[in-house]
Every structure is written in structure tokens, then in C-alpha cells.
Design a protein around this motif. Structure first.
Motif, PDB file in Angstrom:
ATOM      1  N   PHE A 190       0.814  -1.216   0.000  1.00  0.00           N
ATOM      2  CA  PHE A 190       0.000   0.000   0.000  1.00  0.00           C
ATOM      3  C   PHE A 190       0.846   1.265   0.000  1.00  0.00           C
ATOM      4  CE2 PHE A 190      -3.461  -2.840   0.537  1.00  0.00           C
ATOM      5  CZ  PHE A 190      -4.552  -2.147   0.030  1.00  0.00           C
ATOM      6  N   ARG A 191       2.064   1.189   0.475  1.00  0.00           N
ATOM      7  CA  ARG A 191       2.959   2.327   0.310  1.00  0.00           C
ATOM      8  C   ARG A 191       3.213   2.572  -1.176  1.00  0.00           C
ATOM      9  NH1 ARG A 191       4.122   7.224   1.188  1.00  0.00           N
ATOM     10  NH2 ARG A 191       6.300   7.798   0.788  1.00  0.00           N
ATOM     11  N   ARG A 192       3.408   1.503  -1.926  1.00  0.00           N
ATOM     12  CA  ARG A 192       3.650   1.635  -3.361  1.00  0.00           C
ATOM     13  C   ARG A 192       2.398   2.059  -4.115  1.00  0.00           C
ATOM     14  NH1 ARG A 192       7.938  -3.205  -4.972  1.00  0.00           N
ATOM     15  NH2 ARG A 192       9.726  -2.216  -3.918  1.00  0.00           N
ATOM     16  N   PHE A 193       1.239   1.724  -3.569  1.00  0.00           N
ATOM     17  CA  PHE A 193       0.001   2.225  -4.177  1.00  0.00           C
ATOM     18  C   PHE A 193      -0.157   3.727  -3.945  1.00  0.00           C
ATOM     19  CE2 PHE A 193      -2.073  -2.204  -3.721  1.00  0.00           C
ATOM     20  CZ  PHE A 193      -1.654  -2.565  -4.983  1.00  0.00           C
ATOM     21  N   GLY A 194       0.472   4.237  -2.879  1.00  0.00           N
ATOM     22  CA  GLY A 194       0.419   5.669  -2.632  1.00  0.00           C
ATOM     23  C   GLY A 194       0.011   6.082  -1.239  1.00  0.00           C
ATOM     24  N   SER A 195      -0.254   5.133  -0.342  1.00  0.00           N
ATOM     25  CA  SER A 195      -0.637   5.464   1.031  1.00  0.00           C
ATOM     26  C   SER A 195       0.591   5.823   1.869  1.00  0.00           C
ATOM     27  CB  SER A 195      -1.328   4.272   1.701  1.00  0.00           C
ATOM     28  OG  SER A 195      -2.529   3.925   1.053  1.00  0.00           O
ATOM     29  N   GLU A 196       0.371   6.670   2.858  1.00  0.00           N
ATOM     30  CA  GLU A 196       1.356   6.768   3.936  1.00  0.00           C
ATOM     31  C   GLU A 196       1.180   5.520   4.788  1.00  0.00           C
ATOM     32  OE1 GLU A 196       2.740   9.677   7.653  1.00  0.00           O
ATOM     33  OE2 GLU A 196       0.990  10.208   6.423  1.00  0.00           O
ATOM     34  N   VAL A 197       2.275   4.935   5.239  1.00  0.00           N
ATOM     35  CA  VAL A 197       2.195   3.664   5.969  1.00  0.00           C
ATOM     36  C   VAL A 197       3.074   3.718   7.208  1.00  0.00           C
ATOM     37  CG1 VAL A 197       2.699   1.190   5.905  1.00  0.00           C
ATOM     38  CG2 VAL A 197       1.652   2.292   3.918  1.00  0.00           C
ATOM     39  N   THR A 198       2.526   3.262   8.323  1.00  0.00           N
ATOM     40  CA  THR A 198       3.289   3.069   9.551  1.00  0.00           C
ATOM     41  C   THR A 198       3.110   1.622  10.002  1.00  0.00           C
ATOM     42  OG1 THR A 198       2.986   5.368  10.261  1.00  0.00           O
ATOM     43  CG2 THR A 198       3.601   3.768  11.952  1.00  0.00           C
ATOM     44  N   ILE A 199       4.208   0.941  10.251  1.00  0.00           N
ATOM     45  CA  ILE A 199       4.161  -0.419  10.789  1.00  0.00           C
ATOM     46  C   ILE A 199       4.522  -0.358  12.262  1.00  0.00           C
ATOM     47  CG2 ILE A 199       5.166  -2.729  10.710  1.00  0.00           C
ATOM     48  CD1 ILE A 199       5.646  -2.356   7.732  1.00  0.00           C
ATOM     49  N   VAL A 200       3.640  -0.906  13.099  1.00  0.00           N
ATOM     50  CA  VAL A 200       3.821  -0.904  14.544  1.00  0.00           C
ATOM     51  C   VAL A 200       4.109  -2.336  15.000  1.00  0.00           C
ATOM     52  CG1 VAL A 200       2.713  -0.460  16.753  1.00  0.00           C
ATOM     53  CG2 VAL A 200       2.267   1.055  14.812  1.00  0.00           C
ATOM     54  N   GLU A 201       5.207  -2.530  15.709  1.00  0.00           N
ATOM     55  CA  GLU A 201       5.611  -3.862  16.151  1.00  0.00           C
ATOM     56  C   GLU A 201       6.038  -3.809  17.625  1.00  0.00           C
ATOM     57  OE1 GLU A 201       6.637  -7.447  17.065  1.00  0.00           O
ATOM     58  OE2 GLU A 201       5.686  -7.060  15.126  1.00  0.00           O
ATOM     59  N   LYS A 202       5.484  -4.687  18.432  1.00  0.00           N
ATOM     60  CA  LYS A 202       5.797  -4.662  19.870  1.00  0.00           C
ATOM     61  C   LYS A 202       7.203  -5.175  20.174  1.00  0.00           C
ATOM     62  CE  LYS A 202       3.853  -9.213  21.016  1.00  0.00           C
ATOM     63  NZ  LYS A 202       2.872  -9.941  21.846  1.00  0.00           N
ATOM     64  N   SER A 203       7.767  -5.963  19.274  1.00  0.00           N
ATOM     65  CA  SER A 203       9.104  -6.499  19.469  1.00  0.00           C
ATOM     66  C   SER A 203      10.158  -5.432  19.205  1.00  0.00           C
ATOM     67  CB  SER A 203       9.310  -7.701  18.539  1.00  0.00           C
ATOM     68  OG  SER A 203      10.646  -8.133  18.544  1.00  0.00           O
ATOM     69  N   SER A 204      11.408  -5.790  19.451  1.00  0.00           N
ATOM     70  CA  SER A 204      12.514  -4.862  19.226  1.00  0.00           C
ATOM     71  C   SER A 204      12.929  -4.807  17.767  1.00  0.00           C
ATOM     72  CB  SER A 204      13.718  -5.262  20.069  1.00  0.00           C
ATOM     73  OG  SER A 204      14.166  -6.567  19.713  1.00  0.00           O
ATOM     74  N   ARG A 205      12.391  -5.705  16.925  1.00  0.00           N
ATOM     75  CA  ARG A 205      12.728  -5.693  15.504  1.00  0.00           C
ATOM     76  C   ARG A 205      11.634  -6.362  14.679  1.00  0.00           C
ATOM     77  NH1 ARG A 205      15.799 -10.594  14.375  1.00  0.00           N
ATOM     78  NH2 ARG A 205      16.380 -11.696  16.278  1.00  0.00           N
TER      79      ARG A 205
END
Length: 460
Positions: A190-205
Motif C-alpha cells: 500500500f505504500r507503493r500504491f500511494g498510502s502513507e504507511v506506519t508499521i507498529v511492532e511490539k518487538s525490538s525488531r
């Protein structure tokens, strides 16, 4: 009520079920196939087929934006028509789904039932107002996305991997909760489609079950495309913010909240075993709801087998299909194939893809095996440089004593195909020198694998 008798009942028309029905009917068995919703299972309808079709559309948009890098001029901005993207995906899915259903309905000695199946006993299954019985029953019921009970989750609208692909509009800002395979694939797409994207992950990586160097490289690739990555999200919670959704992350760095127009939950999957009536059979489930099976996929109840995502022994299309092969070999060919014969292999279909086989570097270190390691950046792969796609690296681990390959990772263009020359040598139980001495075609990604193996060093 009259009981309709069969030799075999298969519950679920995913990857393993239809192929098993084909083999059983060819052997002269009378088979009932039960599917409550979509023929083809997860892969065809909500997994591999639709997501990789959409990944292809996203890649086309990305490549078009990079056209000038190749000396190609495209006038004006690159726009994505999400309705057309969805229509293309739906057409590909429908062709596969209809093909599976048509094959089953035209199969001699196979009766197809559509509806929800539940056990009445260890050899009886109810579908609607019909009662079926058989001496053998095969479960191929698949799984679904986990709906986590996070604070505020019931106060907002959210998407999962299924509803995400029903969108025909472009999210202004997509917040993806979960930094593993599903989340990363949709996030980059979806970033490539044109959306702003944030990925949230509880782990350290990201992809925390992979080696740290792989996680770092994946994060760098995503951030280079403008994706925001929030790690150490220790207390994820939600609340409505007008028409948007505020996602509380409380990470070590950055703002404590992320404001998005859409939220995708990608935090795991669970098996579809909670409404099968297994309590009437004595069938044993583990603490996560997976059907407990032995090395030949037999359950705790004689005459019942479990294949695919519901048995917790693979959760991939290729492992599900291999489950069918194992069951068919044991029942019809007198060939004692086993799950433990299988070598772990899978891929993350971000761009470039990550392909993995066998053990990770961390697992090899923990095993205490004396081992050798070889690495090569994709910038040393001529084919990758020529294609203008030289991000990533490849890595291989070898047992220093037996010279057998223990595992490998290829994060790079074509890696999901090149990995198979390593995998096949592992299945052959041949030494790594089999590949090292092979002459591979130039220019390919695979040709750097022998070079990498010629420069092994002790793993410390």
C-alpha cells in the motif's frame, strides 16, 4: 434421519483436501467433500493468490515511478486505480476458485456438500440437516486471522488480511499492527500504491524470528521507501479520533500515538477448530486450538487425520500440499512418508523477497555445531545490478564436519527461486561442494551461490 454412508469424508476444500479427494476417488473410494464457504481455501481466496496478484500491481507502480533510473521517461505522476487493482485481483482469484470447485463437482465418486460441518461422533458428520458417516475423516479446515483483545479495539473499525483486500479506495494513512510477514507485505504494497504507511511492532525488531541482520536489512529497505517503522510498541491501544483512528504505541522513541485513516491488524492466525464439535470425538487439541497429529498426520482418534493450517505443522500452502502427499502415500502407496522428513522452507514476499531454508544463524550457534558461514551482498550479483535491484544479501550455513548445508537466507531479487538449488541439495543430503562445483548460468542470481560457498569462514 437417514445416514448417508461414504468411505471417506474430507472437511475443507483448501490445498490438501481436493487433491486427496482426487487420489481417493481414483482408488475407488466413495468420497464426500464438505466446504462451507470458498473453494480453494486460504491460499486461493485470501492468501497467496490475491496478495501476490496485488503485490504485482504494486511492483508495477513502483517500477513506473523508477522509470527514469532506467532511462525511460514517463510524463506526469503515476496514479493507481484501486478499483482496477481489486478487479484484477478478483478475476485471478475467481478463476482459481472456480477451477477447484469445478474439478471437485465433476469428480467421479465425489459428492460435494456446501455448508458448515460438525462432528456428531468420531465417524459421523452433520452438514445442515444431513448426516454423513465414513470410516475415515480428513480435516483440512484451515485458519483465520487472530482478533487480539487490545484496549479500545471494539471502539474502532479495523481491517484484517481478508477485508484489507476488499478495499477499492486508497487509505490516506494505513497503520499496520504487526511487523511480520502479513504486515510487511501489505505495508509495502500500500505504500507503493500511494498510502502513507506506519508499521507498529511490539518487538525490538521486524520479523523477529529471523536473524538480526535480516531484520535490520528488511527495516532499511522498507524505510527507504518511506514506510515509518515503530518498534518496542509496548502498550498498543486504540481510540476513535473523528473519522480517523489513534493508535497508541508508547514506543521508546517518537510520538506516543500514530493517527491513521485505516488500521490493519496482522498479529497472527488461529485454526478453525473451535466450531467443529471435536468434543464429541475425543480429538485432542493443543493450547492454541491446533489438532495434535503424529508424524504421519494421524490424530488422537483412530480414523481421523488433520492436514494443513489446522494441525500447526506448517501453515504454508506448500506444507499443506505436502500433508496431502504424506497421507496419500501412507494410505494408498504403502510408502511411510513423514512430516519430519520435511525441511523448513518459506518466503516473505516483500520486494525484494526473503527466502529461507533450514536453520537460522542464531539456531546454529545455539546448537553448538561446528559450522561455517558464507555471505554475499546482492551488490555483487551481476543480475541484480543489471536489473537495478541490488538490495539485500545472501547467507549460507554449513556443518563443518559433515559438510552438509544447515540453512540459508536470501534477501534479494530472485531469491525465492534461487533458494531451491540449496534446498534440493539439502534434501539429497549431499555436501555443499555439490553446489560449489556446479556451473551455474550467467547472469543469474543462483550463480553467486557457488562463489559464496567457495569463501566459507568459521562461524564464531
Amino acid at each position: 434421519m437417514t445416514t448417508i454412508r461414504f468411505d471417506d469424508i474430507i472437511i475443507g476444500a483448501g490445498q490438501a483436501g481436493p487433491s486427496l479427494a482426487g487420489r481417493l476417488t481414483q482408488a475407488g473410494r466413495k468420497v464426500a467433500m464438505i466446504e462451507r464457504k470458498l473453494f480453494g481455501g486460504t491460499c486461493v481466496n485470501t492468501g497467496c493468490t490475491p496478495t501476490k496478484t496485488m503485490v504485482a500491481s504494486a511492483y508495477a507502480a513502483h517500477l513506473a515511478r523508477r522509470a527514469a533510473d532506467y532511462g525511460v521517461e514517463i510524463g506526469g505522476p503515476i496514479d493507481v486505480d484501486m478499483k482496477a487493482v481489486k478487479a484484477r485481483k478478483d478475476a485471478v482469484v475467481a478463476k482459481s476458485r472456480n477451477g477447484v470447485e469445478g474439478w471437485l463437482r465433476g469428480m467421479e465418486n465425489c459428492t460435494v456438500y456446501t455448508g458448515h460441518a460438525s462432528f456428531e461422533s468420531a465417524n459421523e458428520v452433520r452438514v445442515g440437516d444431513q448426516l454423513l458417516s465414513a470410516e475415515r475423516i480428513f480435516l483440512n479446515v484451515g485458519g483465520r486471522a487472530v482478533k487480539p483483545d487490545l484496549p479500545g479495539i471494539h471502539e474502532i473499525k479495523y481491517l484484517d488480511n481478508v477485508s484489507m483486500m476488499d478495499l477499492d479506495v486508497l487509505p490516506r494513512h494505513l497503520v499496520v499492527v504487526g511487523g511480520s510477514y502479513v504486515g510487511i507485505e501489505f505495508g509495502q504494497m500500500f505504500r507503493r500504491f500511494g498510502s502513507e504507511v506506519t508499521i507498529v511492532e511490539k518487538s525490538s525488531r521486524l520479523v523477529s524470528h529471523e536473524d538480526e541482520d535480516v531484520s535490520i536489512a528488511v527495516k532499511e529497505i522498507l524505510e527507504k521507501e518511506g514506510i515509518h517503522v515503530r518498534l518496542h510498541a509496548e502498550c498498543i491501544h486504540f481510540h476513535a479520533h473523528g473519522t480517523d483512528v489513534s493508535v497508541g504505541v508508547e514506543c521508546h522513541d517518537g510520538d506516543p500515538e500514530v493517527l491513521g485513516s485505516h488500521v490493519l491488524l496482522a498479529v497472527g492466525r488461529r485454526p478453525n477448530t473451535d466450531d467443529l464439535g471435536v468434543e464429541k470425538t475425543g480429538l485432542k487439541l493443543d493450547e492454541h486450538g491446533f489438532v495434535v497429529v503424529d508424524d504421519q498426520l494421524r490424530t488422537s482418534v483412530p480414523g481421523i487425520w488433520a492436514m494443513g493450517d489446522c494441525n500447526g505443522r506448517g501453515a504454508f500452502t506448500h506444507t499443506s500440499y505436502n500433508d496431502f502427499e504424506i497421507v496419500a502415500a501412507n494410505l494408498l502407496e504403502n510408502s511411510p512418508r513423514r512430516v519430519s522428513d520435511r525441511i523448513l522452507a518459506y518466503a516473505l514476499y516483500m520486494d525484494p523477497p526473503l527466502a529461507r531454508v533450514g536453520m537460522t544463524e542464531e539456531e546454529v550457534c545455539k546448537s553448538g555445531k561446528p559450522a561455517l558461514i558464507g555471505t554475499r551482498p546482492m551488490t555483487k550479483v551481476s543480475r541484480a545490478v543489471e536489473k537495478g535491484e541490488s538490495e539485500g544479501f545472501m547467507k549460507i550455513l554449513v556443518d563443518a564436519e559433515s559438510k552438509r548445508i544447515l540453512g540459508a537466507s536470501i534477501l534479494g531479487v530472485g531469491g525465492d527461486e534461487a533458494i531451491h538449488c540449496i534446498l534440493d541439495v539439502m534434501y539429497a543430503k549431499a555436501p555443499y561442494t555439490t553446489i560449489q562445483h556446479a556451473v551455474h548460468i550467467h547472469p543469474t542470481v543462483s550463480e553467486l551461490i557457488p562463489t559464496m560457498l567457495a569463501d566459507l569462514k568459521p562461524l564464531t
